[in-house]
Design an enzyme around this catalytic site. Structure first.
Site, PDB file in Angstrom:
ATOM      1  N   HIS A 186       0.623  -1.483   0.061  1.00 60.52           N
ATOM      2  CA  HIS A 186      -0.640   0.087   0.122  1.00 60.52           C
ATOM      3  C   HIS A 186       0.621   1.528   0.017  1.00 60.52           C
ATOM      4  O   HIS A 186       0.466   2.193  -0.511  1.00 60.52           O
ATOM      5  CB  HIS A 186      -1.562   0.095   0.927  1.00 60.52           C
ATOM      6  CG  HIS A 186      -1.867   1.223   1.600  1.00 60.52           C
ATOM      7  ND1 HIS A 186      -3.346   1.087   1.580  1.00 60.52           N
ATOM      8  CD2 HIS A 186      -2.032   2.477   1.725  1.00 60.52           C
ATOM      9  CE1 HIS A 186      -3.570   2.591   1.248  1.00 60.52           C
ATOM     10  NE2 HIS A 186      -2.597   3.143   1.780  1.00 60.52           N
ATOM     11  N   GLU A 187       2.105   1.425   0.840  1.00 63.26           N
ATOM     12  CA  GLU A 187       2.967   3.015   0.973  1.00 63.26           C
ATOM     13  C   GLU A 187       3.538   2.651   0.044  1.00 63.26           C
ATOM     14  O   GLU A 187       4.129   3.346  -1.029  1.00 63.26           O
ATOM     15  CB  GLU A 187       3.158   2.864   2.103  1.00 63.26           C
ATOM     16  CG  GLU A 187       3.060   2.457   3.771  1.00 63.26           C
ATOM     17  CD  GLU A 187       1.502   3.736   3.991  1.00 63.26           C
ATOM     18  OE1 GLU A 187       1.739   4.509   3.135  1.00 63.26           O
ATOM     19  OE2 GLU A 187       0.670   3.718   4.412  1.00 63.26           O
ATOM     20  N   HIS A 245       1.807   4.729  -2.530  1.00 62.00           N
ATOM     21  CA  HIS A 245       2.327   5.991  -2.236  1.00 62.00           C
ATOM     22  C   HIS A 245       3.267   6.453  -2.982  1.00 62.00           C
ATOM     23  O   HIS A 245       3.571   7.678  -3.964  1.00 62.00           O
ATOM     24  CB  HIS A 245       1.890   6.179  -1.095  1.00 62.00           C
ATOM     25  CG  HIS A 245       0.642   6.488  -0.382  1.00 62.00           C
ATOM     26  ND1 HIS A 245      -0.987   6.679  -1.570  1.00 62.00           N
ATOM     27  CD2 HIS A 245      -0.016   6.020   0.366  1.00 62.00           C
ATOM     28  CE1 HIS A 245      -1.671   7.575  -0.352  1.00 62.00           C
ATOM     29  NE2 HIS A 245      -1.196   6.109   0.151  1.00 62.00           N
ATOM     30  N   GLU A 299      -4.612   7.662  -2.956  1.00 63.41           N
ATOM     31  CA  GLU A 299      -4.517   6.446  -2.374  1.00 63.41           C
ATOM     32  C   GLU A 299      -5.387   5.717  -3.947  1.00 63.41           C
ATOM     33  O   GLU A 299      -5.584   4.803  -3.541  1.00 63.41           O
ATOM     34  CB  GLU A 299      -6.562   7.094  -1.758  1.00 63.41           C
ATOM     35  CG  GLU A 299      -6.520   5.688  -0.660  1.00 63.41           C
ATOM     36  CD  GLU A 299      -5.726   5.603   0.467  1.00 63.41           C
ATOM     37  OE1 GLU A 299      -5.167   4.200   1.203  1.00 63.41           O
ATOM     38  OE2 GLU A 299      -4.937   6.777   1.073  1.00 63.41           O
TER      39      GLU A 299
END
Length: 502
Positions: A264-265, A268, A294
């Site tokens: 997830h990170e 980003h 997001e």
């Protein structure tokens, strides 16, 4: 005009550097800062915040932007210069509405609130942070009133992260989404639960970290321009074009936490790493909105990271890293385990199907607080009530309830949570557009090659940074306005494959 542009860039670079320094202090506070350094850190953040605000509201900067705006009509709308002038002027006009004294007071308060939250969460004592949160609510309302003429008091707060989005429109959008999700969740959770036993074994911490570090390197994370660290609440933060950092967390009894928090990170980070280097030092050198940002973390975490194809490529290496735990676990068993659906309490651990219900609850609660319809002291009880009514499960303590998310305890109340659901919606819209341009993307992912998808995203999303608003970017990249149709189709297709059609 060129001379004025150079002066503008010089002034903006100073502001950029100050904000980068504040980000570095924030990273330290969330990772390695000593417990008793909170008061000093609050003072440091307040000082830098005030200086940055003073520079951003300098009358000469306003004059310069006015002069350049008059000449910008001579430039193509989509040129980098016209875009810089347009975005910087929008930022200047917003900043000049907020007094420097307020900015200093706010940073001082949020640093103290963060420390209070850390202690309150550890001790499961909402009362310890409630007085700080009451002040945060008042500061949030005060900020909103610096922007008179709003349709809803949350609109100026939402504008900070998702420019152009409105609270009432989001209520309608989220309502439509909820109507689709609630019956689907009920249908799936009525079926026998999928076993997660294979990922709920004991996985040594250092081996988990070594594996995800290698995995995100294969996904395109550049360790010459970034690093991976541990934090209680995973996050991505950027200090410069060559310094983009991510954090993760490890649960030795649940392999999925480190896998999907890190992916997830990384999503980003890939966005920030892909922005045009020529934009560095300006407001264009950042993701355009919370929702678009997001969309990238959720695209990589869910559409890619939880896909069967991705693990067809990577599951053998995961088994090799944990032979005792996964050596006899089939790919199908693992794939079903990482895509289980259940009613749960923790937003960051929620599955794709229930996740947005967590977000909608938070969005509704913060709107109620801002409207004056919900008092801070009643927040834990209302939290439990909404979880029981919306998800059929309620927390027995505040640590797993109102204290679980960091957002209200280091920033304003309002304007942050909506980005998560907007991101989920847009993740599918961007992915579908990429696959329409390159139908081979799913098969390439199954071979361990994400470069085709990554390349399309860099070209159509990442490199533009903050040049376009989210609405403009979505239209340019996908050919249409934001729509929930691809997202709903994706969720129904996946729920059918894993649960309903078996």
């Amino acid at each position: 005009m060129e001379k004025k542009l150079q002066e503008l860039k010089k002034r903006l670079k100073e502001i950029y550097d100050i904000h980068s320094s504040m980000s570095l202090l924030n990273w330290d506070q969330n990772t390695y800062m000593p417990k008793l350094a909170g008061d000093a850190r609050g003072s440091q953040m307040a000082t830098l915040g005030r200086i940055a605000h003073e520079k951003m509201t300098d009358s000469r900067l306003g004059e310069l932007l006015d002069e350049l705006a008059e000449q910008a009509d001579q430039l193509p709308f989509d040129s980098n210069e016209a875009s810089l002038i347009r975005v910087a002027k929008r930022e200047y006009e917003k900043e000049t509405k907020v007094p420097a004294e307020f900015i200093s007071r706010f940073y001082q308060h949020t640093s103290q609130t963060y420390q209070a939250w850390v202690e309150a969460r550890a001790e499961d004592d909402f009362g310890k942070v409630a007085p700080y949160l009451e002040q945060t609510l008042e500061l949030s309302r005060e900020y909103a009133h610096y922007f008179p003429g709003f349709e809803h008091i949350a609109d100026p707060l939402i504008d900070r992260a998702d420019y152009g989005m409105k609270a009432n429109a989001l209520r309608v959008l989220f309502g439509e989404l909820r109507e689709q999700l609630v019956p689907l969740v009920e249908q799936v959770t009525a079926l026998p639960a999928v076993s997660q036993a294979c990922i709920k074994q004991t996985f040594p911490k250092e081996k988990q970290l070594a594996y995800v570090k290698e995995l995100i390197g294969k996904m395109g994370f550049d360790f010459d321009r970034g690093r991976l660290d541990l934090a209680p609440h995973p996050f991505m933060i950027k200090f410069a074009h060559g310094d983009v950092r991510i954090t993760t967390r490890v649960n030795e009894q649940d392999l999925s936490e480190v896998l999907f928090s890190t992916i997830h990170e990384t999503g980003h980070a890939l966005y920030e790493l892909g922005i045009d280097a020529r934009f560095e030092g300006t407001p264009l050198h950042r993701g355009t909105s919370s929702g678009v940002h997001e969309s990238q973390s959720r695209l990589w975490e869910n559409i890619v990271g939880r896909s069967r194809g991705f693990w067809e490529a990577h599951y053998p290496s995961l088994q090799a890293a944990f032979p005792a735990q996964l050596g006899n676990v089939t790919l199908d068993e693992f794939y079903r385990a990482i895509n289980h659906v259940e009613r749960s309490l923790i937003r960051t651990d929620a599955d794709e199907l229930t996740y947005n219900l967590h977000v909608i609850i938070r969005f509704d609660l913060e709107l109620a607080m801002l409207e004056g319809n919900l008092k801070v002291k009643d927040l834990p009880e209302m939290w439990r009530h909404r979880y029981q009514s919306d998800l059929g499960i309620a927390p027995s303590d505040d640590k797993h309830g109102v204290l679980q998310d960091i957002h209200w305890y280091f920033d304003f109340i309002g304007g942050m949570f909506q980005g998560y659901t907007l991101g989920n919606i847009l993740s599918c819209q961007f992915y579908d557009a990429a696959c329409q341009a390159h139908p081979e993307i799913p098969s390439e992912i199954a071979k361990g090659n994400v470069s085709v998808l990554h390349g399309w995203l860099k070209e159509h999303v990442y490199r533009h940074g903050g040049k376009w608003t989210a609405t403009e970017l979505v239209r340019r990249a996908t050919g249409s306005d934001m729509t929930i149709a691809p997202y709903i189709a994706y969720l129904k297709r996946k729920a059918g494959e894993l649960y309903l059609d078996r």
